[in-house]
Design a protein around this motif. Structure first.
Motif, PDB file in Angstrom:
ATOM      1  N   MET A   1       0.839  -1.175   0.000  1.00 50.85           N
ATOM      2  CA  MET A   1       0.000   0.000   0.000  1.00 50.85           C
ATOM      3  C   MET A   1       0.885   1.239   0.000  1.00 50.85           C
ATOM      4  O   MET A   1       2.034   1.181   0.411  1.00 50.85           O
ATOM      5  CB  MET A   1      -0.946  -0.012   1.195  1.00 50.85           C
ATOM      6  N   LYS A   2       0.331   2.347  -0.449  1.00 55.87           N
ATOM      7  CA  LYS A   2       1.095   3.592  -0.514  1.00 55.87           C
ATOM      8  C   LYS A   2       0.780   4.446   0.714  1.00 55.87           C
ATOM      9  O   LYS A   2      -0.378   4.641   1.052  1.00 55.87           O
ATOM     10  CB  LYS A   2       0.755   4.358  -1.780  1.00 55.87           C
ATOM     11  N   LEU A   3       1.828   4.945   1.363  1.00 55.27           N
ATOM     12  CA  LEU A   3       1.683   5.808   2.536  1.00 55.27           C
ATOM     13  C   LEU A   3       2.276   7.170   2.239  1.00 55.27           C
ATOM     14  O   LEU A   3       3.384   7.270   1.701  1.00 55.27           O
ATOM     15  CB  LEU A   3       2.407   5.191   3.739  1.00 55.27           C
ATOM     16  N   GLU A   4       1.528   8.227   2.600  1.00 56.76           N
ATOM     17  CA  GLU A   4       2.040   9.597   2.552  1.00 56.76           C
ATOM     18  C   GLU A   4       1.816  10.224   3.911  1.00 56.76           C
ATOM     19  O   GLU A   4       0.723  10.118   4.481  1.00 56.76           O
ATOM     20  CB  GLU A   4       1.327  10.424   1.482  1.00 56.76           C
ATOM     21  N   ILE A   5       2.865  10.875   4.433  1.00 59.05           N
ATOM     22  CA  ILE A   5       2.770  11.631   5.679  1.00 59.05           C
ATOM     23  C   ILE A   5       3.010  13.093   5.320  1.00 59.05           C
ATOM     24  O   ILE A   5       4.084  13.437   4.810  1.00 59.05           O
ATOM     25  CB  ILE A   5       3.794  11.146   6.726  1.00 59.05           C
ATOM     26  N   LEU A   6       1.998  13.928   5.580  1.00 56.76           N
ATOM     27  CA  LEU A   6       2.039  15.323   5.182  1.00 56.76           C
ATOM     28  C   LEU A   6       1.863  16.247   6.384  1.00 56.76           C
ATOM     29  O   LEU A   6       1.055  15.962   7.269  1.00 56.76           O
ATOM     30  CB  LEU A   6       0.918  15.615   4.179  1.00 56.76           C
ATOM     31  N   THR A   7       2.612  17.355   6.390  1.00 57.18           N
ATOM     32  CA  THR A   7       2.419  18.433   7.348  1.00 57.18           C
ATOM     33  C   THR A   7       2.046  19.681   6.547  1.00 57.18           C
ATOM     34  O   THR A   7       2.173  19.678   5.321  1.00 57.18           O
ATOM     35  CB  THR A   7       3.696  18.712   8.173  1.00 57.18           C
ATOM     36  N   PRO A   8       1.624  20.759   7.196  1.00 56.36           N
ATOM     37  CA  PRO A   8       1.336  21.978   6.434  1.00 56.36           C
ATOM     38  C   PRO A   8       2.553  22.505   5.666  1.00 56.36           C
ATOM     39  O   PRO A   8       2.405  23.166   4.645  1.00 56.36           O
ATOM     40  CB  PRO A   8       0.902  22.975   7.511  1.00 56.36           C
ATOM     41  N   GLU A   9       3.760  22.202   6.143  1.00 54.62           N
ATOM     42  CA  GLU A   9       4.977  22.716   5.514  1.00 54.62           C
ATOM     43  C   GLU A   9       5.514  21.851   4.384  1.00 54.62           C
ATOM     44  O   GLU A   9       6.058  22.362   3.412  1.00 54.62           O
ATOM     45  CB  GLU A   9       6.102  22.889   6.551  1.00 54.62           C
ATOM     46  N   LYS A  10       5.406  20.502   4.537  1.00 58.93           N
ATOM     47  CA  LYS A  10       6.052  19.638   3.541  1.00 58.93           C
ATOM     48  C   LYS A  10       5.545  18.205   3.603  1.00 58.93           C
ATOM     49  O   LYS A  10       4.863  17.804   4.540  1.00 58.93           O
ATOM     50  CB  LYS A  10       7.569  19.645   3.738  1.00 58.93           C
ATOM     51  N   LYS A  11       5.931  17.430   2.587  1.00 56.77           N
ATOM     52  CA  LYS A  11       5.686  15.992   2.553  1.00 56.77           C
ATOM     53  C   LYS A  11       6.864  15.317   3.242  1.00 56.77           C
ATOM     54  O   LYS A  11       8.008  15.442   2.808  1.00 56.77           O
ATOM     55  CB  LYS A  11       5.573  15.515   1.110  1.00 56.77           C
ATOM     56  N   LEU A  12       6.600  14.590   4.340  1.00 56.39           N
ATOM     57  CA  LEU A  12       7.669  13.927   5.087  1.00 56.39           C
ATOM     58  C   LEU A  12       8.005  12.547   4.556  1.00 56.39           C
ATOM     59  O   LEU A  12       9.134  12.089   4.661  1.00 56.39           O
ATOM     60  CB  LEU A  12       7.285  13.793   6.565  1.00 56.39           C
ATOM     61  N   PHE A  13       7.012  11.850   4.018  1.00 55.77           N
ATOM     62  CA  PHE A  13       7.227  10.472   3.600  1.00 55.77           C
ATOM     63  C   PHE A  13       6.243  10.137   2.483  1.00 55.77           C
ATOM     64  O   PHE A  13       5.074  10.516   2.545  1.00 55.77           O
ATOM     65  CB  PHE A  13       7.007   9.526   4.786  1.00 55.77           C
ATOM     66  N   SER A  14       6.705   9.405   1.483  1.00 56.01           N
ATOM     67  CA  SER A  14       5.840   8.915   0.417  1.00 56.01           C
ATOM     68  C   SER A  14       6.499   7.686  -0.192  1.00 56.01           C
ATOM     69  O   SER A  14       7.528   7.797  -0.850  1.00 56.01           O
ATOM     70  CB  SER A  14       5.635   9.993  -0.651  1.00 56.01           C
ATOM     71  N   ASP A  15       5.913   6.509   0.061  1.00 56.12           N
ATOM     72  CA  ASP A  15       6.503   5.270  -0.443  1.00 56.12           C
ATOM     73  C   ASP A  15       5.528   4.117  -0.214  1.00 56.12           C
ATOM     74  O   ASP A  15       4.550   4.239   0.514  1.00 56.12           O
ATOM     75  CB  ASP A  15       7.825   4.986   0.268  1.00 56.12           C
TER      76      ASP A  15
END
Length: 84
Positions: A1-15
């Protein structure tokens, strides 16, 4: 599965990942491949990214936020996060 971790400032993780453990408002829960659709609020705490079945993992300390699980995509939206 694809995971994205996002904050208001930036994308921390996408894989692609095996699973993710998150601190929900009613307790810790885990999302694995092909999980049913879900939207949940998150509290401050530890988020664990399970990269594969061999216990390779990344850990983040997160502030509150939300998670959406839909069509084997997990999107985590948090106020802030730091990799530990």
């Amino acid at each position: 599965m694809k995971l994205e971790i996002l904050t208001p400032e930036k994308k921390l993780f996408s894989d692609e990942v095996y699973g993710v453990q998150m601190p929900g408002v009613t307790g810790l829960f885990e999302v694995l491949d092909r999980h049913a659709p879900l939207i949940s609020a998150l509290t401050a705490g530890k988020l664990k990214v399970l990269k594969d079945k061999n216990n390779n993992e990344l850990n983040y300390t997160i502030q509150g936020g939300f998670v959406e699980v839909l069509n084997n995509n997990v999107t985590v939206l948090v106020e802030g996060a730091v990799q530990i």
